[in-house]
Design a protein around this motif. Sequence first.
Motif, PDB file in Angstrom:
ATOM      1  N   VAL A  29       0.826  -1.197   0.000  1.00  9.93           N
ATOM      2  CA  VAL A  29       0.000   0.000   0.000  1.00  9.93           C
ATOM      3  C   VAL A  29       0.866   1.254   0.000  1.00  9.93           C
ATOM      4  CG1 VAL A  29      -1.734   1.289   1.272  1.00  9.93           C
ATOM      5  CG2 VAL A  29      -1.901  -1.191   1.117  1.00  9.93           C
ATOM      6  N   THR A  30       2.012   1.190   0.717  1.00  5.95           N
ATOM      7  CA  THR A  30       2.914   2.346   0.746  1.00  5.95           C
ATOM      8  C   THR A  30       3.459   2.617  -0.653  1.00  5.95           C
ATOM      9  OG1 THR A  30       3.541   1.838   3.007  1.00  5.95           O
ATOM     10  CG2 THR A  30       4.993   3.294   1.791  1.00  5.95           C
ATOM     11  N   LEU A  31       3.857   1.550  -1.357  1.00 12.64           N
ATOM     12  CA  LEU A  31       4.349   1.733  -2.718  1.00 12.64           C
ATOM     13  C   LEU A  31       3.273   2.312  -3.620  1.00 12.64           C
ATOM     14  CD1 LEU A  31       6.411  -1.564  -3.181  1.00 12.64           C
ATOM     15  CD2 LEU A  31       7.302   0.763  -2.926  1.00 12.64           C
ATOM     16  N   TRP A  32       1.996   1.899  -3.391  1.00 15.25           N
ATOM     17  CA  TRP A  32       0.887   2.449  -4.180  1.00 15.25           C
ATOM     18  C   TRP A  32       0.750   3.947  -3.976  1.00 15.25           C
ATOM     19  CZ3 TRP A  32      -4.082   3.967  -2.039  1.00 15.25           C
ATOM     20  CH2 TRP A  32      -4.978   4.356  -3.015  1.00 15.25           C
ATOM     21  N   PHE A  33       1.006   4.419  -2.725  1.00 17.47           N
ATOM     22  CA  PHE A  33       0.845   5.836  -2.432  1.00 17.47           C
ATOM     23  C   PHE A  33       1.962   6.690  -3.026  1.00 17.47           C
ATOM     24  CE2 PHE A  33      -2.405   4.762   0.615  1.00 17.47           C
ATOM     25  CZ  PHE A  33      -3.223   5.847   0.566  1.00 17.47           C
ATOM     26  N   VAL A  34       3.048   6.062  -3.570  1.00 10.90           N
ATOM     27  CA  VAL A  34       4.080   6.849  -4.244  1.00 10.90           C
ATOM     28  C   VAL A  34       3.567   7.340  -5.589  1.00 10.90           C
ATOM     29  CG1 VAL A  34       6.417   6.767  -5.188  1.00 10.90           C
ATOM     30  CG2 VAL A  34       5.910   5.636  -3.026  1.00 10.90           C
ATOM     31  N   SER A  35       2.557   6.703  -6.123  1.00 11.24           N
ATOM     32  CA  SER A  35       1.912   7.180  -7.341  1.00 11.24           C
ATOM     33  C   SER A  35       0.945   8.307  -7.012  1.00 11.24           C
ATOM     34  CB  SER A  35       1.146   6.037  -8.017  1.00 11.24           C
ATOM     35  OG  SER A  35       2.027   5.011  -8.381  1.00 11.24           O
ATOM     36  N   CYS A  36       0.684   9.176  -8.003  1.00  6.44           N
ATOM     37  CA  CYS A  36      -0.297  10.254  -7.800  1.00  6.44           C
ATOM     38  C   CYS A  36      -1.662   9.660  -7.530  1.00  6.44           C
ATOM     39  CB  CYS A  36      -0.343  11.148  -9.037  1.00  6.44           C
ATOM     40  SG  CYS A  36      -1.692  12.351  -9.016  1.00  6.44           S
ATOM     41  N   THR A  37      -2.334  10.154  -6.489  1.00  2.26           N
ATOM     42  CA  THR A  37      -3.644   9.619  -6.114  1.00  2.26           C
ATOM     43  C   THR A  37      -4.679   9.877  -7.193  1.00  2.26           C
ATOM     44  OG1 THR A  37      -3.066  10.135  -3.837  1.00  2.26           O
ATOM     45  CG2 THR A  37      -5.360   9.589  -4.258  1.00  2.26           C
ATOM     46  N   VAL A  38      -4.511  10.926  -7.995  1.00  2.00           N
ATOM     47  CA  VAL A  38      -5.475  11.272  -9.027  1.00  2.00           C
ATOM     48  C   VAL A  38      -5.222  10.495 -10.316  1.00  2.00           C
ATOM     49  CG1 VAL A  38      -6.431  13.126 -10.437  1.00  2.00           C
ATOM     50  CG2 VAL A  38      -5.787  13.571  -8.054  1.00  2.00           C
ATOM     51  N   SER A  39      -3.950  10.511 -10.811  1.00  2.00           N
ATOM     52  CA  SER A  39      -3.648   9.917 -12.114  1.00  2.00           C
ATOM     53  C   SER A  39      -3.195   8.468 -12.040  1.00  2.00           C
ATOM     54  CB  SER A  39      -2.561  10.731 -12.815  1.00  2.00           C
ATOM     55  OG  SER A  39      -1.325  10.617 -12.107  1.00  2.00           O
ATOM     56  N   GLY A  40      -2.678   8.044 -10.851  1.00  2.00           N
ATOM     57  CA  GLY A  40      -2.154   6.691 -10.719  1.00  2.00           C
ATOM     58  C   GLY A  40      -0.744   6.538 -11.249  1.00  2.00           C
TER      59      GLY A  40
ATOM     60  N   VAL B 176       2.283  16.944  -1.392  1.00  2.00           N
ATOM     61  CA  VAL B 176       1.617  16.105  -0.387  1.00  2.00           C
ATOM     62  C   VAL B 176       0.574  16.930   0.351  1.00  2.00           C
ATOM     63  CG1 VAL B 176       1.937  14.834   1.774  1.00  2.00           C
ATOM     64  CG2 VAL B 176       3.553  14.543  -0.078  1.00  2.00           C
ATOM     65  N   SER B 177      -0.584  16.316   0.618  1.00  2.00           N
ATOM     66  CA  SER B 177      -1.601  16.963   1.444  1.00  2.00           C
ATOM     67  C   SER B 177      -1.149  16.968   2.897  1.00  2.00           C
ATOM     68  CB  SER B 177      -2.938  16.227   1.313  1.00  2.00           C
ATOM     69  OG  SER B 177      -3.819  16.637   2.339  1.00  2.00           O
ATOM     70  N   LYS B 178      -1.172  18.145   3.528  1.00  2.00           N
ATOM     71  CA  LYS B 178      -0.811  18.246   4.940  1.00  2.00           C
ATOM     72  C   LYS B 178      -1.872  17.627   5.841  1.00  2.00           C
ATOM     73  CE  LYS B 178       1.542  22.625   3.939  1.00  2.00           C
ATOM     74  NZ  LYS B 178       1.541  24.090   4.159  1.00  2.00           N
ATOM     75  N   LYS B 179      -3.091  17.466   5.300  1.00  2.00           N
ATOM     76  CA  LYS B 179      -4.184  16.902   6.097  1.00  2.00           C
ATOM     77  C   LYS B 179      -4.228  15.385   6.026  1.00  2.00           C
ATOM     78  CE  LYS B 179      -7.561  20.698   6.116  1.00  2.00           C
ATOM     79  NZ  LYS B 179      -8.973  21.064   5.796  1.00  2.00           N
ATOM     80  N   THR B 180      -4.066  14.826   4.822  1.00  2.00           N
ATOM     81  CA  THR B 180      -4.259  13.380   4.649  1.00  2.00           C
ATOM     82  C   THR B 180      -2.973  12.615   4.407  1.00  2.00           C
ATOM     83  OG1 THR B 180      -4.534  13.550   2.248  1.00  2.00           O
ATOM     84  CG2 THR B 180      -6.508  13.854   3.617  1.00  2.00           C
ATOM     85  N   GLY B 181      -1.908  13.326   4.016  1.00  2.00           N
ATOM     86  CA  GLY B 181      -0.669  12.642   3.692  1.00  2.00           C
ATOM     87  C   GLY B 181      -0.653  12.015   2.316  1.00  2.00           C
ATOM     88  N   LEU B 182      -1.713  12.222   1.528  1.00  2.00           N
ATOM     89  CA  LEU B 182      -1.767  11.627   0.192  1.00  2.00           C
ATOM     90  C   LEU B 182      -0.894  12.413  -0.791  1.00  2.00           C
ATOM     91  CD1 LEU B 182      -5.577  10.790  -0.091  1.00  2.00           C
ATOM     92  CD2 LEU B 182      -3.700   9.278   0.540  1.00  2.00           C
ATOM     93  N   LEU B 183      -0.342  11.691  -1.752  1.00  2.00           N
ATOM     94  CA  LEU B 183       0.580  12.265  -2.729  1.00  2.00           C
ATOM     95  C   LEU B 183      -0.154  12.590  -4.022  1.00  2.00           C
ATOM     96  CD1 LEU B 183       3.688  12.756  -3.327  1.00  2.00           C
ATOM     97  CD2 LEU B 183       3.643  10.495  -4.397  1.00  2.00           C
TER      98      LEU B 183
END
Length: 486
Positions: free
Chosen positions: A6-17, A25-32
């Motif tokens: 799952v960590t490796l998945w989050f290295v990809s852009c959450t929108v484009s994949g 990075v979002s300061k609220k959610t930590g998403l990339l």
Amino acid sequence: VSIRLVTLWFVSCTVSGEVPVEPVVSKKTGLLYEKRLIERHISDYGKCPVTGEPHTIDDIGNASAGTIFHRAHDAACRVISRLKKERDEARQLLSEAESQLPAAPEVAPANATLSNGKRADGAEQGPDAKKMRLGISTEVITELTDCNAALSQQRKKRQIPPTLASIDDLEKFTQLSSHPLHKTSKPGIFSVDILHSKDVIATGGIDTTAVLFDRPSGQILSTLTGHSKKVTSIKFVGDTDLVLTASSDKTVCIWGSSEDGNYACILTLKDHSAEVRAVTVHATNKYFVSASLDSTWCFYDMSSGLRLAQVADDSEKVDYTAAAFHPDGLILGTGTAQSIVKIWDVKSQANVAKFGGHTGEITSVSFSENGYFLAASALDGVRLWDLRKLKNFRTFEFPDANSVEFDHSGSYLGIAASDIRVFQTASVKAEWNPVKTLPDLSGTGKATCVKFGPDAKYVAVGSMDRNLRICGLPSDDSTEDSAQDS
């Protein structure tokens, strides 16, 4: 689920994949995210595309390699925790649903109801009733999708009927008749609908009743009594004998005809905690939506009255004042007291677009038959939106616009305000020319609703008095059983 994966998945852009070129990075959610993509999404919608949390550009920061992996690991842990919680909740709901699952539901017969609109068997629907919340199942979504595909295909072949009233006809429209359908003590018609196949008109009144009126004979077919406050919205259910009403008493009623031709309430639905402003029927005629000032809209199964979904927008509090299904049925348009029009994906119940710019509450919304345009009325007038580009392309500035309605062919647009205006529809770039202005003859200075009859041969108008008015060609006057204003 492996945290490493799952960590490796989050290295990809959450929108484009894809791996971002300019990672933030979002300061609220930590998403990339890819910087350009998330900034555009926040500019359009003001929230995270994954969690739905409110976001501003200031909530987004540049990400170093170390920050990316640290934040991604934390985010992955949070997602795993949330997924486990949702899985456990889903299992619990499934268990409860299976234990309560009834036999295949059927609409209760009209003779099983009481005169006050409640079911005689005590199966009144509401927050205190033990009613299942099943969710919109895969089977229902498949049915909605198949309906959408069939209607979209038919629309490509559809032509304007040769029997449609011409512009020359509409220019000659005048009031043909006026029918006192509601009480003198509590005048006002809030909603009108027309069953084209039978030329029957339904009205919802401030006097708490709904009336079914046979236009050719000029006779009242049935008066629907059961609500305790004004009827805010009324809809026929296709060519069936069912009618839906919404009310300020926080309820929705499903009405059916009995053997003697009168209508009785089959089900009273009490899922809302505030005034219900609108009901709208899906093209399958098997499902419908109610919209309320309690900040939710509900998706129902028609035959059983089961609420399959109740939807609230967690990103902002809005009170729903209008609702309409797109002709193909996979999009829902809602108006709000906060001057915003919101567009929803029915299958996912996700808010996919919102339109601003109005002043005052949205009083009605209407989709054009070709599916390209949405019209919304409000305190400041009517705005037209191109759904293909999500842009406002025309505005009619009529103060206190109470209702807007496309005719069934999509050729004409009616607006009810201090008077009644009819426009010829056109493309985005072409002018929408005015065809006819009809005065509001109620003396109240407020036309509340307008609806086109079959082939736009007449318009039905409701106002703040007790009378339903029919406007059409003067030559049709001989076929009308007119009644004088009372």
